[in-house]
Design a protein around this motif. Structure first.
Motif, PDB file in Angstrom:
ATOM      1  N   UNK A 298       0.830  -1.196   0.000  1.00 55.76           N
ATOM      2  CA  UNK A 298       0.000   0.000   0.000  1.00 55.76           C
ATOM      3  C   UNK A 298       0.868   1.250   0.000  1.00 55.76           C
ATOM      4  N   UNK A 299       0.218   2.395   0.020  1.00 55.58           N
ATOM      5  CA  UNK A 299       0.931   3.676  -0.041  1.00 55.58           C
ATOM      6  C   UNK A 299       0.305   4.652   0.943  1.00 55.58           C
ATOM      7  N   UNK A 300       1.148   5.419   1.642  1.00 53.90           N
ATOM      8  CA  UNK A 300       0.659   6.601   2.357  1.00 53.90           C
ATOM      9  C   UNK A 300       1.673   7.729   2.230  1.00 53.90           C
ATOM     10  N   UNK A 301       1.166   8.951   2.273  1.00 57.78           N
ATOM     11  CA  UNK A 301       2.034  10.112   2.193  1.00 57.78           C
ATOM     12  C   UNK A 301       2.931  10.197   3.417  1.00 57.78           C
ATOM     13  N   UNK A 302       4.102  10.782   3.254  1.00 59.20           N
ATOM     14  CA  UNK A 302       5.009  10.945   4.393  1.00 59.20           C
ATOM     15  C   UNK A 302       4.301  11.796   5.447  1.00 59.20           C
ATOM     16  N   UNK A 303       4.145  11.262   6.650  1.00 60.57           N
ATOM     17  CA  UNK A 303       3.383  12.008   7.667  1.00 60.57           C
ATOM     18  C   UNK A 303       4.138  13.255   8.128  1.00 60.57           C
ATOM     19  N   UNK A 304       3.377  14.305   8.427  1.00 63.26           N
ATOM     20  CA  UNK A 304       3.958  15.547   8.918  1.00 63.26           C
ATOM     21  C   UNK A 304       3.663  15.748  10.387  1.00 63.26           C
ATOM     22  N   UNK A 305       3.654  16.995  10.806  1.00 61.60           N
ATOM     23  CA  UNK A 305       3.479  17.302  12.222  1.00 61.60           C
ATOM     24  C   UNK A 305       2.020  17.390  12.644  1.00 61.60           C
ATOM     25  N   UNK A 306       1.106  17.632  11.699  1.00 62.71           N
ATOM     26  CA  UNK A 306      -0.286  17.926  12.025  1.00 62.71           C
ATOM     27  C   UNK A 306      -1.203  16.922  11.333  1.00 62.71           C
ATOM     28  N   UNK A 307      -1.887  16.075  12.110  1.00 62.81           N
ATOM     29  CA  UNK A 307      -2.787  15.071  11.534  1.00 62.81           C
ATOM     30  C   UNK A 307      -3.899  15.711  10.713  1.00 62.81           C
ATOM     31  N   UNK A 308      -4.291  16.919  11.074  1.00 59.16           N
ATOM     32  CA  UNK A 308      -5.380  17.594  10.355  1.00 59.16           C
ATOM     33  C   UNK A 308      -4.957  18.053   8.971  1.00 59.16           C
ATOM     34  N   UNK A 309      -3.659  18.091   8.717  1.00 54.04           N
ATOM     35  CA  UNK A 309      -3.147  18.532   7.414  1.00 54.04           C
ATOM     36  C   UNK A 309      -2.451  17.392   6.675  1.00 54.04           C
ATOM     37  N   UNK A 310      -2.855  16.166   6.949  1.00 53.95           N
ATOM     38  CA  UNK A 310      -2.211  15.004   6.339  1.00 53.95           C
ATOM     39  C   UNK A 310      -2.519  14.917   4.844  1.00 53.95           C
ATOM     40  N   UNK A 311      -1.506  14.577   4.051  1.00 54.69           N
ATOM     41  CA  UNK A 311      -1.702  14.459   2.606  1.00 54.69           C
ATOM     42  C   UNK A 311      -0.524  13.761   1.955  1.00 54.69           C
ATOM     43  N   UNK A 312      -0.443  13.880   0.631  1.00 51.21           N
ATOM     44  CA  UNK A 312       0.599  13.165  -0.113  1.00 51.21           C
ATOM     45  C   UNK A 312       1.136  14.023  -1.249  1.00 51.21           C
ATOM     46  N   UNK A 313       2.399  13.766  -1.598  1.00 54.49           N
ATOM     47  CA  UNK A 313       3.070  14.467  -2.691  1.00 54.49           C
ATOM     48  C   UNK A 313       2.946  13.666  -3.978  1.00 54.49           C
ATOM     49  N   UNK A 314       2.545  14.341  -5.045  1.00 54.50           N
ATOM     50  CA  UNK A 314       2.370  13.688  -6.342  1.00 54.50           C
ATOM     51  C   UNK A 314       3.454  14.096  -7.327  1.00 54.50           C
ATOM     52  N   UNK A 315       3.917  13.136  -8.107  1.00 49.53           N
ATOM     53  CA  UNK A 315       4.674  13.426  -9.312  1.00 49.53           C
ATOM     54  C   UNK A 315       3.658  13.419 -10.443  1.00 49.53           C
ATOM     55  N   UNK A 316       3.394  14.585 -10.982  1.00 47.48           N
ATOM     56  CA  UNK A 316       2.324  14.719 -11.969  1.00 47.48           C
ATOM     57  C   UNK A 316       2.722  14.045 -13.291  1.00 47.48           C
ATOM     58  N   UNK A 317       1.722  13.616 -14.059  1.00 47.46           N
ATOM     59  CA  UNK A 317       2.045  13.032 -15.356  1.00 47.46           C
ATOM     60  C   UNK A 317       2.650  14.057 -16.298  1.00 47.46           C
ATOM     61  N   UNK A 318       3.266  13.544 -17.335  1.00 44.86           N
ATOM     62  CA  UNK A 318       3.763  14.410 -18.396  1.00 44.86           C
ATOM     63  C   UNK A 318       2.576  15.046 -19.115  1.00 44.86           C
ATOM     64  N   UNK A 319       2.872  15.923 -20.054  1.00 49.92           N
ATOM     65  CA  UNK A 319       1.820  16.568 -20.825  1.00 49.92           C
ATOM     66  C   UNK A 319       1.937  16.246 -22.304  1.00 49.92           C
ATOM     67  N   UNK A 320       0.827  16.389 -23.007  1.00 51.93           N
ATOM     68  CA  UNK A 320       0.816  16.315 -24.466  1.00 51.93           C
ATOM     69  C   UNK A 320       0.547  17.721 -24.979  1.00 51.93           C
ATOM     70  N   UNK A 321       1.369  18.171 -25.906  1.00 50.70           N
ATOM     71  CA  UNK A 321       1.364  19.565 -26.352  1.00 50.70           C
ATOM     72  C   UNK A 321       1.282  19.657 -27.875  1.00 50.70           C
ATOM     73  N   UNK A 322       0.904  20.846 -28.352  1.00 52.19           N
ATOM     74  CA  UNK A 322       0.857  21.130 -29.788  1.00 52.19           C
ATOM     75  C   UNK A 322       1.780  22.309 -30.074  1.00 52.19           C
ATOM     76  N   UNK A 323       2.760  22.150 -30.963  1.00 56.43           N
ATOM     77  CA  UNK A 323       3.608  23.292 -31.309  1.00 56.43           C
ATOM     78  C   UNK A 323       2.867  24.260 -32.232  1.00 56.43           C
ATOM     79  N   UNK A 324       3.243  25.509 -32.171  1.00 53.39           N
ATOM     80  CA  UNK A 324       2.594  26.514 -33.012  1.00 53.39           C
ATOM     81  C   UNK A 324       2.826  26.272 -34.505  1.00 53.39           C
TER      82      UNK A 324
END
Length: 437
Positions: A298-324
């Motif tokens: 399983x996976x969980x985000x690295x815990x921080x100091x405040x349980x109320x602000x718990x979350x996770x860091x994402x590496x976002x996907x790449x993008x698809x682009x159109x050149x001019x």
């Protein structure tokens, strides 16, 4: 994938599993079509096998639904060589009609305002999740759609070990360390480190960015402007502190200094280690040979100091682009709209096991999705994610992995490691001509 520096980026390019690629041209009405009213788009993809497989599934499905548009796929190398090819082809007007490239800070180096088609307000973006858009934007204008899935950077954990010991997923660092004490008492290595593959040493720092942003919302902007530092920002230094603490308390497995990432994943799946700070993209390649990895890790985000602000860091996907420079803009936009659709997600699911959630509204993980992807999906659904620092700041240093190995091995104090990294980024920041450096 990219990370806090190019070396980790090169290592993880192989793991950026659903990194679609497309090539195109982009300025007016569609021209250059072949006989019978068919428009041919060229689609540039990197040469990683997972990318090629994903791109084939995507283009085959698109062409079946759009018989008047043909897509010809071409490949390029990954890493810095691929970066240079993309930049050269854009600057010479020789870019394909649609192309895949990194989102985040590396996109900024393409000078998208001058080289790419502005998609702000375009129907192609209709299904794109709003919190993805900043990583394909510059000066408030959006230039791409997400290719494939996000992946998480945090803690991979053995769910069977947690079940056996009656542990709950920790919401704070203190809870995490309490779990580690119980795991160690049970004769299991609490934390796996694999410092032979030096890039893996960075996750406690890079994967902690959600907590940095939660505690210091302006950090990325101030860091980019040379107004904030890791060493003098407690929330940012915490990643270095965590590295030092797990070593100092004897929580690492024996032989961590010479262990590889593959060996680390094996320890995790076998339950000989309970936690592995790592990217979720390490799991899908294991499933073919070790099916238990799909459900037992399983996976969980690295815990921080405040349980109320718990979350996770994402590496976002790449993008698809159109050149001019494209002459087939309508067809290219139609393809991008398809890439950012639930139908495209279904096609990709059949080609590659997703390592995390899609960034497209209505795009669903397959029923047999691996557990880490489901865990990440929950964070996204609940709005408890932040992109890794590299997606919101171009300031990176090449030596982070050496610094984190030294801190994580007890050779360098964490405050000194953080200061070393602050110095490490200066040269690149100056090369980029950033204000304040």
């Amino acid at each position: 994938m990219k990370t806090s520096h190019r070396t980790m980026g090169a290592a993880l390019a192989v793991l950026t599993i659903a990194a679609l690629t497309s090539c195109g041209s982009g300025s007016g009405s569609d021209a250059g079509s072949s006989g019978g009213g068919t428009v041919t788009l060229k689609f540039l993809v990197d040469n990683n096998q997972a990318t090629v497989s994903t791109a084939k599934a995507l283009t085959d499905a698109f062409m079946q639904a759009n018989p008047t548009i043909k897509i010809e796929t071409e490949t390029r190398p990954g890493g810095s060589e691929g970066d240079n090819i993309v930049k050269t082809r854009l600057s010479t007007g020789d870019m394909s009609d649609v192309f895949w490239y990194n989102s985040g800070s590396l996109l900024q180096a393409l000078n998208p305002g001058q080289t790419l088609v502005d998609l702000t307000g375009d129907p192609a973006l209709a299904n794109v999740q709003k919190d993805f858009l900043p990583v394909v934007s510059q000066d408030g204008k959006a230039y791409g759609v997400p290719a494939g899935t996000a992946m998480g950077g945090g803690i991979l954990y053995n769910r069977k070990v947690y079940e056996k010991l009656g542990l709950e997923v920790p919401k704070t660092w203190a809870d995490f360390m309490a779990n580690n004490d119980k795991i160690k008492a049970a004769g299991i290595a609490p934390v796996i480190s694999t410092f032979k593959d030096t890039w893996t040493s960075q996750l406690f720092v890079l994967g902690d960015y959600y907590n940095v942003q939660a505690a210091a919302p302006g950090f990325a902007q101030d860091y980019t402007a040379n107004k904030a530092k890791f060493a003098s920002t407690p929330a940012a230094r915490a990643g270095f502190d965590h590295l030092a603490e797990v070593h100092a308390k004897g929580l690492l497995q024996e032989g961590f200094g010479s262990a590889t990432a593959d060996q680390g994943m094996k320890l995790l799946v076998e339950g000989k280690g309970a936690h592995y700070p790592m990217l979720s993209a390490q799991v899908p390649p294991l499933v073919a040979t070790t099916p238990a990895a799909a459900t037992d890790i399983g996976f969980f985000g690295i815990p921080g100091a405040d349980a109320a602000k718990n979350g996770a860091t994402l590496w976002e996907p790449a993008g698809v682009y159109i050149p001019k420079t494209t002459e087939k803009l309508d067809a290219a936009k139609k393809f991008l709209a398809y890439v950012a659709s639930p139908a495209a997600a279904e096609a990709m699911n059949k080609a590659v096991q997703p390592a995390g959630p899609y960034r497209v509204e209505g795009a669903k993980l397959p029923d047999d999705a691996i557990q880490v992807a489901k865990d990440l999906q929950t964070y996204v659904d609940e709005g408890r994610t932040a992109p890794a620092l590299e997606f919101v700041s171009p300031v990176k240093g090449p030596s982070l992995e050496q610094i984190t190995v030294a801190v994580g091995s007890g050779l360098t104090p964490p405050e000194e490691g953080a200061a070393q990294y602050d110095k490490d980024v200066e040269k690149q920041a100056k090369q980029l001509g950033l204000a304040g450096w």
